[in-house]
Design an enzyme around this catalytic site. Structure first.
Site, PDB file in Angstrom:
ATOM      1  N   HIS A  79       0.823  -1.219   0.000  1.00  0.00           N
ATOM      2  CA  HIS A  79       0.000   0.000   0.000  1.00  0.00           C
ATOM      3  C   HIS A  79       0.853   1.263   0.000  1.00  0.00           C
ATOM      4  O   HIS A  79       0.376   2.334  -0.371  1.00  0.00           O
ATOM      5  CB  HIS A  79      -1.013  -0.006   1.149  1.00  0.00           C
ATOM      6  CG  HIS A  79      -0.483   0.310   2.506  1.00  0.00           C
ATOM      7  ND1 HIS A  79      -0.180  -0.659   3.438  1.00  0.00           N
ATOM      8  CD2 HIS A  79      -0.228   1.495   3.127  1.00  0.00           C
ATOM      9  CE1 HIS A  79       0.215  -0.088   4.560  1.00  0.00           C
ATOM     10  NE2 HIS A  79       0.207   1.216   4.393  1.00  0.00           N
ATOM     11  N   ASP A 216       1.103  -7.676   2.246  1.00  0.00           N
ATOM     12  CA  ASP A 216       1.301  -6.240   2.055  1.00  0.00           C
ATOM     13  C   ASP A 216       2.793  -5.913   1.929  1.00  0.00           C
ATOM     14  O   ASP A 216       3.407  -5.350   2.832  1.00  0.00           O
ATOM     15  CB  ASP A 216       0.675  -5.477   3.222  1.00  0.00           C
ATOM     16  CG  ASP A 216       0.389  -4.022   2.880  1.00  0.00           C
ATOM     17  OD1 ASP A 216       0.914  -3.540   1.857  1.00  0.00           O
ATOM     18  OD2 ASP A 216      -0.360  -3.373   3.633  1.00  0.00           O
ATOM     19  N   SER A 654       3.918   2.271   8.426  1.00  0.00           N
ATOM     20  CA  SER A 654       3.669   1.316   7.347  1.00  0.00           C
ATOM     21  C   SER A 654       4.957   1.058   6.579  1.00  0.00           C
ATOM     22  O   SER A 654       5.625   1.989   6.135  1.00  0.00           O
ATOM     23  CB  SER A 654       2.607   1.855   6.388  1.00  0.00           C
ATOM     24  OG  SER A 654       1.350   1.897   7.008  1.00  0.00           O
TER      25      SER A 654
END
Length: 717
Positions: A79, A216, A654
């Protein structure tokens, strides 16, 4: 400078075992906690930013990442690379859906314009240089201007080292300042991304949820000039060779193992005042959630039959969904908590402590009272201006920014407003270029109509007369009239053209003033009012900064008197958080316990063959055939996919490298759980869990996708 408040605050070890986003320099101060959690290394070895492992950890300017090979290969979340994947995706070659793998460096793709990799090289405290003797005497806008001037001077001196990006960051409510020096790598290329059915498996339905089965991860590569310097994209550039890179652990983690996340968390708010908590959860977040929900509905409707437009807005949709669910999760958690009451009680205790003394603590009392009044003024302004700001079309925002750039360009560089100096020009160039793949007129018109209807419905006295005049908004306009007005805007602008936008990058104020473009004309007409509004905001901000610093000084002294350590709120600088792999005794809905690992079995159980759960058939076939390879964990009878840990993370983390007790890579942090994301405001050791993609699943999927070249490069094969 005298011993910093940061050092003073850390003389005590009273802190939750896993709480805190620590500056690397602080780690020796919490060595007992780190050792108790299972760290095998000397905490002092983790403090040096130019040595292993910190030198391998990088920022993407909003996400975290790390070097995982000597050839500048960078691992991050899917992402985090989503914008670059979407930028390169077309209806004919939909790499967003199908995934992408460069089997050689020649096949690697340019990342989205403006993509950067920042390698931290040095951190230096500069508080005395930002708040010098003269600045300390100032208030309001004069204080803001002096601080900015001092920061710009420090940055200019630092950036004499060509190819580096320097930032002066505030800590503890602008009580302390640190200079961050980073190598700015401008040639970033997409190397590998799994199919969206892996990298985004579960989509928005599973976002912030557990159990999770999302791969991810994605890979970039950093490139520099043949001389090893920061350089714009060129076919002549070569892979960057980092001084250090992370190694992939040969053994995965198990429940109870020590883990630490190294990354660049964005913002936390654990030192906020009760009034800020109330305003955030009673107005700001509910307003944001509704705004994002409306925008998502409009984008979905307008792109339903337009694949190209859908791809253009894919990254924005992903971001809106993520933030909307995040904020709604916080609202739900807040509603079930006593956070505000506890904040009010804590603040009352602080106030009583300050007022109880006749010594220098009494000096804090005035600022404690002043800051509440100042914050109330800011909150009132935010509410009044919300609909006005939302009603401004995106192209008007572009024109405003470029006209401001033109005005600032008439001044010597050191006198220009921060954000509009020579060092900022690449940002503007990237922004106008990226609009080619993230802007669609039909979508923007629909968004404009929605926002303009709400703004125009207000009584005239609540609207901004300057904005109305510049854009042609009148009293009692019907929806049809507003739509006609918006249509006229787009019929009389050329800013949808890349050539026109790029021309404005070098245009003079006089050339702007001569333009017939509707958005350019509006930007010119609004410029004087925009600057007045900015000056008013800075006057208030300067007063708040001064009072907030005093509040934090009092709070740190108060907490120190109670034997409590104080770590600074996250501010996008390099931090370390540590904990252990651990499930939860109960879930949020049905009371079921949460196991610490998910497995490949969960993918087949969730897979529907469409939408958010469209796992690739090749993957499903391998799972059904139990082709686990070297990555099977006997106790799970499968390959682990994701795992939970007690890491204290937030947005910006992230892509953070998650390391084991020996500083080997064992996964990437990518999410938290919905009922614990309020930890941005209120850390709860019982509930707080981070979600990581297990490195064993990454490697298993990469083998399945044929990424043998990358596995070899990382030393796995």
């Amino acid at each position: 400078m005298k011993k910093s408040l940061l050092a003073l605050a850390l003389t005590s070890s009273a802190v939750f075992a896993n709480e805190g986003m620590w500056m690397p320099k602080q780690l020796p101060e919490i060595a007992p906690q780190l050792k108790a959690a299972g760290l095998e290394l000397d905490p002092a070895s983790l403090t040096k930013l130019t040595e292993f492992p910190m030198a391998a950890v990088v920022s993407l300017g909003g996400c975290s990442a790390s070097f995982v090979s000597p050839q500048g290969l960078v691992a991050t979340n899917h992402h985090c690379a989503y914008g670059s994947i979407a930028h390169n995706a077309t209806a004919e070659n939909d790499i967003l859906t199908n995934g992408f793998l460069a089997r050689s460096m020649d096949e690697e793709l340019q990342a989205r314009p403006g993509s950067r990799i920042f390698v931290t090289k040095a951190v230096q405290e500069v508080t005395d240089k930002v708040i010098d003797a003269n600045t300390a005497k100032l208030s309001g806008k004069k204080r803001v201007d002096a601080i900015e001037a001092n920061q710009k001077a420090l940055v200019a001196e630092c950036e004499k080292d060509e190819g580096h990006r320097c930032t002066v960051s505030a800590f503890y409510g602008s009580l302390e300042y640190y200079m961050i020096k980073q190598l700015e790598i401008k040639d970033v290329r997409l190397v590998h991304a799994p199919p969206s059915g892996v990298g985004k498996f579960g989509g928005d339905t599973d976002n912030w949820m557990w159990p999770r089965h999302t791969g991810d991860y994605s890979f970039y590569r950093a490139y520099v000039s043949p001389e090893g310097k920061s350089a714009d994209f060129s076919q002549d550039n070569v892979p960057y060779q980092p001084d250090f890179h992370l190694t992939i652990a040969k053994q995965g983690v198990k429940e109870g193992d020590f883990v630490m996340a190294l990354g660049y968390p964005g913002r936390t708010n654990r030192h906020r005042l009760p009034s800020e908590v109330a305003e955030t959860f009673e107005w700001s977040y509910p307003t944001v959630v509704q705004d994002y929900r409306d925008a998502l509905d409009i984008i979905a409707r307008e792109t339903a039959d337009n694949k190209d437009a859908e791809l253009k807005y894919a990254s924005r949709v992903a971001g809106l969904n993520n933030y909307m669910k995040n904020r709604q999760g916080m609202l739900d958690s807040f509603a079930d908590s006593d956070l505000l009451a506890r904040k009010q009680a804590e603040h009352a205790e602080l106030t009583a402590w300050v007022n109880s003394s006749r010594d220098n603590k009494k000096a804090y009392a005035k600022d404690l009272a002043a800051i509440e009044k100042l914050l109330a003024e800011r909150h009132s302004n935010d509410r009044k201006e919300h609909l006005l700001d939302a009603a401004a079309p995106r192209l008007l925002g572009t024109a405003r920014a470029l006209y401001r750039l033109a005005q600032e360009n008439t001044k010597p560089d050191n006198e220009r407003k921060a954000g509009f100096q020579e060092r900022d020009l690449p940002k503007f160039k990237s922004y106008v270029a990226a609009m080619e793949r993230n802007f669609d007129v039909s979508v923007e018109k629909a968004l404009d109509l929605h926002d303009l209807k709400k703004y125009a419905a207000q009584p005239k006295k609540l609207r901004d007369s300057h904005f109305d005049k510049a854009l042609g908004v009148k009293d009692n306009m019907s929806e049809a009239q507003l739509q006609a007005l918006i249509d006229s805007w787009y019929a009389n602008t050329s800013l949808t053209s890349l050539e026109s936008r790029e021309a404005l990058l070098t245009a003079t104020p006089e050339q702007f003033a001569q333009s017939d473009d509707v958005f350019v004309k509006a930007a010119v007409a609004l410029y004087k009012q925009d600057r007045k509004r900015e000056a008013d905001e800075e006057e208030l901000a300067g007063k708040i900064q001064q009072a907030y610093a005093s509040y934090m000084r009092a709070k740190i002294a108060f907490m120190h008197s109670q034997g409590k350590a104080v770590y600074p709120d996250a501010n996008s600088t390099l931090r370390v958080t540590f904990g252990n792999v651990k499930g939860r005794a109960h879930g949020t809905e049905d009371g079921n316990a949460w196991a610490p690992f998910t497995t490949l079995r969960g993918i087949t159980q969730k897979a529907t063959g469409e939408g958010e759960f469209n796992a690739p058939q090749k993957q499903l076939d391998a799972i059904n055939a139990k082709q686990y390879g070297a990555y099977k964990v006997d106790s799970l009878n499968s390959v682990p996919v994701n795992y939970l840990a007690t890491l204290d993370i937030t947005g910006g983390n992230s892509g953070s490298a998650v390391l084991n007790s020996k500083a080997e890579l064992v996964g990437l942090a990518f999410d938290g759980t919905l009922d614990s994301i309020i930890s941005d405001w209120d850390f709860n050791p019982a509930n707080t869990r981070s979600i990581q993609v297990d490195h064993r699943f990454m490697l298993w999927q990469m083998e399945l996708d044929g990424a043998d070249n990358l596995l070899k490069e990382m030393g796995v094969k």
